[in-house]
Scaffold this active site. Structure first.
Site, PDB file in Angstrom:
ATOM      1  N   ASP A   1      40.622  14.461  22.795  1.00  0.00           N
ATOM      2  CA  ASP A   1      41.918  14.897  23.323  1.00  0.00           C
ATOM      3  C   ASP A   1      42.546  15.855  22.316  1.00  0.00           C
ATOM      4  OD1 ASP A   1      44.763  14.964  24.038  1.00  0.00           O
ATOM      5  OD2 ASP A   1      44.318  13.245  25.321  1.00  0.00           O
ATOM      6  N   ILE A   2      42.991  17.023  22.765  1.00  0.00           N
ATOM      7  CA  ILE A   2      43.559  18.001  21.832  1.00  0.00           C
ATOM      8  C   ILE A   2      44.996  17.645  21.429  1.00  0.00           C
ATOM      9  CG2 ILE A   2      42.055  19.887  22.571  1.00  0.00           C
ATOM     10  CD1 ILE A   2      44.534  21.056  24.060  1.00  0.00           C
TER      11      ILE A   2
ATOM     12  N   GLN B   1      50.495  11.044  34.833  1.00  0.00           N
ATOM     13  CA  GLN B   1      49.308  11.898  34.842  1.00  0.00           C
ATOM     14  C   GLN B   1      49.740  13.361  34.815  1.00  0.00           C
ATOM     15  OE1 GLN B   1      46.788  11.445  38.315  1.00  0.00           O
ATOM     16  NE2 GLN B   1      45.122  12.621  37.410  1.00  0.00           N
TER      17      GLN B   1
ATOM     18  N   HIS C   1      40.583  10.879  34.616  1.00  0.00           N
ATOM     19  CA  HIS C   1      40.157  10.741  33.232  1.00  0.00           C
ATOM     20  C   HIS C   1      40.671   9.441  32.644  1.00  0.00           C
ATOM     21  CE1 HIS C   1      44.048  12.824  33.081  1.00  0.00           C
ATOM     22  NE2 HIS C   1      44.211  12.349  31.852  1.00  0.00           N
ATOM     23  N   PHE C   2      39.923   8.953  31.672  1.00  0.00           N
ATOM     24  CA  PHE C   2      40.290   7.760  30.915  1.00  0.00           C
ATOM     25  C   PHE C   2      40.540   8.167  29.471  1.00  0.00           C
ATOM     26  CE2 PHE C   2      38.347   5.775  34.519  1.00  0.00           C
ATOM     27  CZ  PHE C   2      38.875   4.496  34.607  1.00  0.00           C
ATOM     28  N   HIS C   3      41.602   7.645  28.889  1.00  0.00           N
ATOM     29  CA  HIS C   3      41.899   7.818  27.475  1.00  0.00           C
ATOM     30  C   HIS C   3      41.306   6.634  26.722  1.00  0.00           C
ATOM     31  CE1 HIS C   3      45.131  10.902  27.992  1.00  0.00           C
ATOM     32  NE2 HIS C   3      45.182  10.358  29.190  1.00  0.00           N
TER      33      HIS C   3
END
Length: 142
Positions: free
Chosen positions: A33-34, A96, A102-104
């Site tokens: 993740d940026i 979201q 997507h999953f973190h």
């Protein structure tokens, strides 16, 4: 919700935007993740076009969650002494911001507070009512 092929994760999948890729499988892509919540914050996305968990095929979801589990286990190895948060949001109302499922995966050290849980316990009657509502809803699903 319709899928927008111009979303940032779709563009990463097509190689149009760079990413720090951790692992790519036939069905998923895992990358950093940026805008991380913690060191090691990774994202796992399906290659199937799906804006949220409700629009993905069951087969693709099974492959996705298997990869999520692998990455969560790897996170525990890479960041010893930490727990791990697995977070998935559906819809702007839930927070979201990228409408590609997507999953973190977030390593979480002792004392890190992301403010996820409420501050006070709910009363028993309220909890019983919410349990009843969910049970009724589950009974209507296929």
């Amino acid at each position: 919700m319709s899928y927008d092929p111009a979303n940032i994760f779709a563009r990463i999948l097509r190689g149009e935007l760079p990413a720090h890729v951790v692992e790519e499988t036939e069905h998923t892509l895992t990358f950093m993740d940026i805008m991380p919540k913690a060191d090691g914050h990774a994202l796992v996305i399906p290659k199937e076009d799906a804006p949220n968990i409700f629009d993905i095929s069951d087969d693709a979801l099974q492959k996705l969650i298997t990869q999520v589990k692998r990455v969560a286990k790897a996170s525990l190895q890479a960041y010893p002494g930490n727990g791990v948060r697995v977070i998935q949001l559906n819809g702007s109302e839930a927070g979201q911001s990228v409408f590609h499922l997507h999953f973190h995966i977030i390593p979480s050290a002792d004392g890190m507070n992301f403010g996820f849980h409420g501050g006070a316990s709910a009363d028993d009657s309220s909890l019983a009512d919410h349990a009843r509502r969910l049970k009724e809803a589950l009974a209507t699903l296929e």
